[in-house]
Design an enzyme around this catalytic site. Structure first.
Site, PDB file in Angstrom:
ATOM      1  N   LYS A  11      22.550 -44.151 -13.900  1.00 35.04           N
ATOM      2  CA  LYS A  11      23.152 -44.399 -12.573  1.00 35.04           C
ATOM      3  C   LYS A  11      24.158 -45.543 -12.649  1.00 35.04           C
ATOM      4  O   LYS A  11      24.113 -46.386 -13.564  1.00 35.04           O
ATOM      5  CB  LYS A  11      22.091 -44.725 -11.516  1.00 35.04           C
ATOM      6  CG  LYS A  11      21.208 -45.966 -11.799  1.00 35.04           C
ATOM      7  CD  LYS A  11      21.792 -47.314 -11.415  1.00 35.04           C
ATOM      8  CE  LYS A  11      20.829 -48.471 -11.691  1.00 35.04           C
ATOM      9  NZ  LYS A  11      21.447 -49.784 -11.789  1.00 35.04           N
ATOM     10  N   PRO A  95      22.854 -46.813 -22.990  1.00 31.00           N
ATOM     11  CA  PRO A  95      22.600 -48.152 -23.521  1.00 31.00           C
ATOM     12  C   PRO A  95      21.396 -48.806 -22.825  1.00 31.00           C
ATOM     13  O   PRO A  95      21.209 -48.648 -21.611  1.00 31.00           O
ATOM     14  CB  PRO A  95      23.895 -48.914 -23.220  1.00 31.00           C
ATOM     15  CG  PRO A  95      24.934 -47.847 -23.162  1.00 31.00           C
ATOM     16  CD  PRO A  95      24.248 -46.647 -22.549  1.00 31.00           C
ATOM     17  N   VAL A  96      20.604 -49.519 -23.615  1.00 27.54           N
ATOM     18  CA  VAL A  96      19.355 -50.108 -23.107  1.00 27.54           C
ATOM     19  C   VAL A  96      19.634 -51.471 -22.468  1.00 27.54           C
ATOM     20  O   VAL A  96      20.476 -52.236 -22.963  1.00 27.54           O
ATOM     21  CB  VAL A  96      18.349 -50.249 -24.278  1.00 27.54           C
ATOM     22  CG1 VAL A  96      17.076 -50.962 -23.842  1.00 27.54           C
ATOM     23  CG2 VAL A  96      18.019 -48.874 -24.845  1.00 27.54           C
ATOM     24  N   ALA A  97      18.925 -51.761 -21.390  1.00 27.96           N
ATOM     25  CA  ALA A  97      19.052 -53.034 -20.664  1.00 27.96           C
ATOM     26  C   ALA A  97      20.502 -53.337 -20.324  1.00 27.96           C
ATOM     27  O   ALA A  97      21.025 -54.408 -20.603  1.00 27.96           O
ATOM     28  CB  ALA A  97      18.437 -54.183 -21.471  1.00 27.96           C
ATOM     29  N   ALA A  98      21.152 -52.362 -19.713  1.00 27.43           N
ATOM     30  CA  ALA A  98      22.587 -52.449 -19.450  1.00 27.43           C
ATOM     31  C   ALA A  98      22.929 -52.519 -17.966  1.00 27.43           C
ATOM     32  O   ALA A  98      24.045 -52.842 -17.596  1.00 27.43           O
ATOM     33  CB  ALA A  98      23.285 -51.231 -20.065  1.00 27.43           C
ATOM     34  N   LEU A 100      22.136 -49.682 -16.223  1.00 30.00           N
ATOM     35  CA  LEU A 100      22.350 -48.249 -15.989  1.00 30.00           C
ATOM     36  C   LEU A 100      21.030 -47.520 -15.730  1.00 30.00           C
ATOM     37  O   LEU A 100      21.009 -46.302 -15.554  1.00 30.00           O
ATOM     38  CB  LEU A 100      23.066 -47.620 -17.199  1.00 30.00           C
ATOM     39  CG  LEU A 100      24.413 -48.258 -17.557  1.00 30.00           C
ATOM     40  CD1 LEU A 100      24.967 -47.683 -18.863  1.00 30.00           C
ATOM     41  CD2 LEU A 100      25.433 -48.038 -16.434  1.00 30.00           C
ATOM     42  N   ALA A 101      19.924 -48.279 -15.710  1.00 27.39           N
ATOM     43  CA  ALA A 101      18.588 -47.771 -15.374  1.00 27.39           C
ATOM     44  C   ALA A 101      18.086 -46.666 -16.295  1.00 27.39           C
ATOM     45  O   ALA A 101      17.384 -45.752 -15.852  1.00 27.39           O
ATOM     46  CB  ALA A 101      18.543 -47.308 -13.908  1.00 27.39           C
ATOM     47  N   GLY A 102      18.421 -46.764 -17.568  1.00 23.98           N
ATOM     48  CA  GLY A 102      17.956 -45.755 -18.528  1.00 23.98           C
ATOM     49  C   GLY A 102      16.440 -45.652 -18.571  1.00 23.98           C
ATOM     50  O   GLY A 102      15.894 -44.541 -18.570  1.00 23.98           O
ATOM     51  N   SER A 105      15.095 -44.042 -15.387  1.00 27.89           N
ATOM     52  CA  SER A 105      15.418 -42.620 -15.377  1.00 27.89           C
ATOM     53  C   SER A 105      14.479 -41.858 -16.308  1.00 27.89           C
ATOM     54  O   SER A 105      13.961 -40.791 -15.952  1.00 27.89           O
ATOM     55  CB  SER A 105      16.875 -42.419 -15.804  1.00 27.89           C
ATOM     56  OG  SER A 105      17.139 -41.055 -15.961  1.00 27.89           O
ATOM     57  N   ASP A 137      13.830 -48.635  -9.659  1.00 27.91           N
ATOM     58  CA  ASP A 137      14.919 -47.659  -9.744  1.00 27.91           C
ATOM     59  C   ASP A 137      14.434 -46.240 -10.036  1.00 27.91           C
ATOM     60  O   ASP A 137      15.243 -45.323 -10.139  1.00 27.91           O
ATOM     61  CB  ASP A 137      15.905 -48.063 -10.853  1.00 27.91           C
ATOM     62  CG  ASP A 137      16.814 -49.204 -10.419  1.00 27.91           C
ATOM     63  OD1 ASP A 137      16.861 -49.505  -9.214  1.00 27.91           O
ATOM     64  OD2 ASP A 137      17.477 -49.790 -11.295  1.00 27.91           O
TER      65      ASP A 137
HETATM   66  P1  ATP Z   1      18.012 -51.444 -14.322  1.00 31.14           P
HETATM   67  O1  ATP Z   1      19.414 -51.051 -13.977  1.00 31.14           O
HETATM   68  O2  ATP Z   1      16.947 -50.609 -13.646  1.00 31.14           O
HETATM   69  O3  ATP Z   1      17.747 -52.921 -14.257  1.00 31.14           O
HETATM   70  P2  ATP Z   1      18.547 -51.470 -17.125  1.00 31.14           P
HETATM   71  O4  ATP Z   1      19.568 -50.430 -17.431  1.00 31.14           O
HETATM   72  O5  ATP Z   1      19.043 -52.868 -16.968  1.00 31.14           O
HETATM   73  O6  ATP Z   1      17.754 -51.030 -15.850  1.00 31.14           O
HETATM   74  P3  ATP Z   1      16.743 -50.332 -19.023  1.00 31.14           P
HETATM   75  O7  ATP Z   1      17.643 -49.608 -19.960  1.00 31.14           O
HETATM   76  O8  ATP Z   1      15.955 -49.516 -18.079  1.00 31.14           O
HETATM   77  O9  ATP Z   1      17.480 -51.492 -18.238  1.00 31.14           O
HETATM   78  O10 ATP Z   1      15.777 -51.249 -19.947  1.00 31.14           O
HETATM   79  C1  ATP Z   1      15.245 -52.469 -19.531  1.00 31.14           C
HETATM   80  C2  ATP Z   1      14.075 -52.804 -20.485  1.00 31.14           C
HETATM   81  O11 ATP Z   1      13.053 -51.847 -20.274  1.00 31.14           O
HETATM   82  C3  ATP Z   1      14.442 -52.735 -21.937  1.00 31.14           C
HETATM   83  O12 ATP Z   1      14.675 -54.001 -22.434  1.00 31.14           O
HETATM   84  C4  ATP Z   1      13.260 -52.066 -22.605  1.00 31.14           C
HETATM   85  O13 ATP Z   1      12.501 -52.961 -23.372  1.00 31.14           O
HETATM   86  C5  ATP Z   1      12.365 -51.566 -21.477  1.00 31.14           C
HETATM   87  N1  ATP Z   1      12.115 -50.103 -21.492  1.00 31.14           N
HETATM   88  C6  ATP Z   1      10.967 -49.544 -21.127  1.00 31.14           C
HETATM   89  N2  ATP Z   1      11.029 -48.204 -21.213  1.00 31.14           N
HETATM   90  C7  ATP Z   1      12.261 -47.895 -21.639  1.00 31.14           C
HETATM   91  C8  ATP Z   1      12.912 -46.655 -21.917  1.00 31.14           C
HETATM   92  N3  ATP Z   1      12.298 -45.470 -21.779  1.00 31.14           N
HETATM   93  N4  ATP Z   1      14.201 -46.710 -22.309  1.00 31.14           N
HETATM   94  C9  ATP Z   1      14.821 -47.909 -22.428  1.00 31.14           C
HETATM   95  N5  ATP Z   1      14.245 -49.099 -22.207  1.00 31.14           N
HETATM   96  C10 ATP Z   1      12.968 -49.105 -21.806  1.00 31.14           C
END
Ligand code: ATP
Length: 285
Positions: A11, A95-98, A100-102, A105, A137
């Site tokens: 998202k 991308p993780v912790a970006a 984008l709520a990966g 999702s 999210d």
């Molecule tokens: P938001 O926008 O909801 O704050 P985000 O994009 O900032 O989310 P995510 O990619 O959801 O962050 O990851 C945040 C943390 O969640 C990561 O540092 C990771 O350790 C943990 N995490 C738990 N489950 C997952 C998953 N299935 N995929 C990625 N990260 C995950």
């Protein structure tokens, strides 16, 4: 059915207004979610061992109980006395912790998938109630709607009847940002009082990227930039393209431009990849 393969979409937030800090230390927000065409692949295979196993080659993704997909599976097992287990294979593209709520999702997709393969027959209302306990999210991704207004912590969702399909370029610099730090640093006295979610919603309903671009808003930006001042360079670089607006998504560091056309988005993404490996042309999905 003992297996299912699903896509788990990311998202963007086109609007975030932080209304107040709550007694539970979370914040009440008003946000506009847009589901975008960037996705992870998730495969769920039910097993009879009762074990939850995660297979994912991404080094930042937890493989145990901290993963939101694990939390979802465990919660369903406990709540409904499920004796089956599941193997969850995640091919990570988001991308993780970006911002984008990966993770959220993936949690929502797992909830929808397990509802099928474990034949739980949960209603959308029940799914949303469970999803909200896993993360703020998660609920948005349970609605099968491209656009939604999020309230409360972001978990109270009103799907929006918007037909607009917008193109964006999303840039994700390689630096760590923690949502918790961004909210801790937030100074609510410095946030813009005038931002109005209804005006942006009208621009979106009118399918006008130009008007919408002008109304993008994120109350977390000052806090994001105070933690990572170098992100201002990213934002300023995006401003050099002919985007209708530029903003951060969630608590960053993902920064995006709202493009007037697909062609402009694709050309800008190709150009930005000279500076950032993670620059994507994406559209509303
Ligand atoms: P938001 O926008 O909801 O704050 P985000 O994009 O900032 O989310 P995510 O990619 O959801 O962050 O990851 C945040 C943390 O969640 C990561 O540092 C990771 O350790 C943990 N995490 C738990 N489950 C997952 C998953 N299935 N995929 C990625 N990260 C995950």
């Amino acid at each position: 059915m003992s297996s299912v393969s699903l896509r788990s979409y990311a998202k963007l937030n086109l609007f975030i207004k932080v209304l107040r800090k709550r007694p539970d230390n979370f914040h009440d927000l008003e946000t506009i979610f847009e589901r975008i065409s960037l996705y992870d692949d998730i495969r769920l295979t039910s097993n009879s061992t009762g074990k939850i196993k995660i297979i994912c080659s991404h080094p930042q993704v937890p493989k145990g109980p901290k993963n939101l997909v694990y939390k979802v599976a465990q919660m369903l097992q406990k709540r409904f006395g499920i004796t089956k287990g599941v193997t969850i294979t995640i091919k990570k593209n988001i991308p993780v912790a970006a911002g984008l709520a990966g993770g959220s999702s993936n949690g929502a997709t797992t909830l929808l998938g397990l509802n099928k393969i474990w034949e739980l027959k949960l209603s959308q209302k029940e799914l949303v109630e469970i999803g909200a306990q896993v993360g703020s999210d998660v609920a948005f991704f349970l609605y099968n709607s491209s656009w939604a207004l999020g309230e409360g912590r972001g978990e109270r969702i009103t799907p929006l009847p918007i037909k607009a399909k917008f193109w964006h370029v999303v840039v994700v610099p390689r630096l760590k940002m923690y949502s918790k730090d961004v909210f801790t640093r937030l100074n609510l006295r410095l946030t813009k009082k005038g931002a109005d979610v209804n005006i942006l919603t009208l621009a979106l309903k009118g399918n006008s990227p130009l008007k919408a671009g002008d109304l993008l808003h994120n109350d977390l930006e000052t806090s994001i930039l105070s933690i990572r001042p170098e992100l201002l360079r990213v934002k300023n670089r995006l401003r050099k393209y002919s985007f209708c607006g530029v903003a951060f998504s969630g608590s960053g560091p993902a920064c995006y431009g709202l493009a007037p056309t697909e062609k402009i988005a694709r050309a800008a993404a190709a150009d930005l990849r000279k500076h950032y490996a993670r620059a994507f042309a994406v559209c509303t999905f």
